[in-house]
Design a protein around this motif. Sequence first.
Motif, short mmCIF file in Angstrom:
data_model
loop_
_atom_site.label_atom_id
_atom_site.label_comp_id
_atom_site.label_asym_id
_atom_site.label_seq_id
_atom_site.Cartn_x
_atom_site.Cartn_y
_atom_site.Cartn_z
N ILE A 17 5.72 -6.17 -8.95
CA ILE A 17 6.79 -5.41 -8.12
C ILE A 17 8.06 -6.19 -8.19
N GLY A 18 9.39 -5.57 -7.85
CA GLY A 18 10.64 -6.12 -8.06
C GLY A 18 11.62 -5.09 -8.31
N PHE A 126 8.29 -0.05 -8.58
CA PHE A 126 8.68 0.78 -7.03
C PHE A 126 7.86 0.36 -6.19
N MET A 127 6.60 -0.17 -6.40
CA MET A 127 5.61 -0.14 -5.42
C MET A 127 5.80 -1.55 -4.54
N VAL A 128 6.97 -1.90 -4.63
CA VAL A 128 7.57 -3.07 -3.70
C VAL A 128 7.64 -2.19 -2.37
N TRP A 129 7.97 -0.81 -2.26
CA TRP A 129 8.41 -0.09 -1.17
C TRP A 129 6.99 0.51 -0.37
N HIS A 130 5.70 -0.10 -1.26
CA HIS A 130 4.49 0.53 -0.70
C HIS A 130 3.60 -0.96 -0.56
N VAL A 144 2.62 -9.36 -8.01
CA VAL A 144 3.45 -10.57 -8.42
C VAL A 144 4.95 -10.13 -8.49
N TRP A 145 5.49 -10.76 -7.63
CA TRP A 145 6.97 -10.70 -7.34
C TRP A 145 7.79 -11.07 -8.58
N VAL A 192 -0.88 -13.72 -1.30
CA VAL A 192 -0.91 -12.30 -1.70
C VAL A 192 0.27 -12.11 -2.49
N VAL A 193 1.35 -12.63 -2.39
CA VAL A 193 2.42 -12.39 -3.00
C VAL A 193 2.89 -13.77 -3.96
#
Length: 356
Positions: A17-18, A126-130, A144-145, A192-193
């Motif tokens: 994500i990012g 874009f899964m950072v939104w979900h 993984v950010w 988790v992140v």
Amino acid sequence: MADLGEPDRVASPVFIIGTERSGSNLLRLILNAHPSIAVPHPPHFMRYLASIERTYGDLTSETARRAATRDALALLRTHIHPWGCDVDEDTVVAAAAPSLFGVVAAVYDEYRRAQGKARWGCKSTFMVWHVDEVLAQYPGAKFVWLVRDPRDVAASAKSSVFAPYHPYRTAGLWVREQRLAAGALERHGPDVVHLLRYEDLVSRPAEEIAKLCAFLDESFDPAMLAPHLTGEAQRTSRLSAAWLNTAAPISARSVGRYQKSLTVAERRQVERVACLVMKSLSYSLSPDVHQAVRPALAEVLTRGALLRLATEYRSLRGDTNHFRRWRRDMTVLGLRARARLRAAVPTASPISGGNA
């Protein structure tokens, strides 16, 4: 390596994500080089379909899930980076949880099976939104950010067919998505992140990949240090100029590219927009950041359009997937048009919106 299909691995997918142009192609190939993890190039299902999810109706219904599955598979057929395997519609409909993400997860699981691996991953930043939506279905999911200096992100975006082009707009998107990722880390914690800086990854790959494997509860594999040698990396590099670096060894040569690729005004604009988040992520600011001038909307639109035209021209001449991208974009427009029709005519069968 976990046994193929081991329940705890299947139930623990990996998400990058990012923000796009942050090195996610490199990280995808690093993860995909692991013998247990399959990470295809993403068709960005949620990016293109989340806004029309409600038009499918009640996804506990097989008819509604089939409509969503057909739209997802339409995107997969026109994907700019073909997966090289067949995904069966009936299998996805039967396996999918009653949500759009449930359909997406079932599609990815079919890819995992085709690759003979124990775990699947998703590179769609874009899964950072979900994040919360994913965790509702997969409490064991890992995120993984991947964060990169926004000035370098903006420099890369100026010449990429997959980005907003104008540095000012890129900076705004970067801020929004880093804040979303930071919020996910705060809510769910480092188990988790996992925060991974691109600059650290390319400067100390062995150390950072070892940390990444520990976070994922996977054994380190030496192949992850040389993802450019894999067939997937070679195939990716031949598809688009934006992906040429995937065929090269891990290197820090792109760190600080903004110093040559951004004008002084562009660099100041990025820093002014992103300054607070940059500081929170330990990115230094230039002394003249206060001299930034907000660009006029007309300048942003005009400059962005010119950058896009130049990039499209280069893509037309050099990208082997150029027309596939145009076809994908037309498919997205078609799917959204049919979604509007379903919304306007509620009595229409949801399945009628599927084929593309």
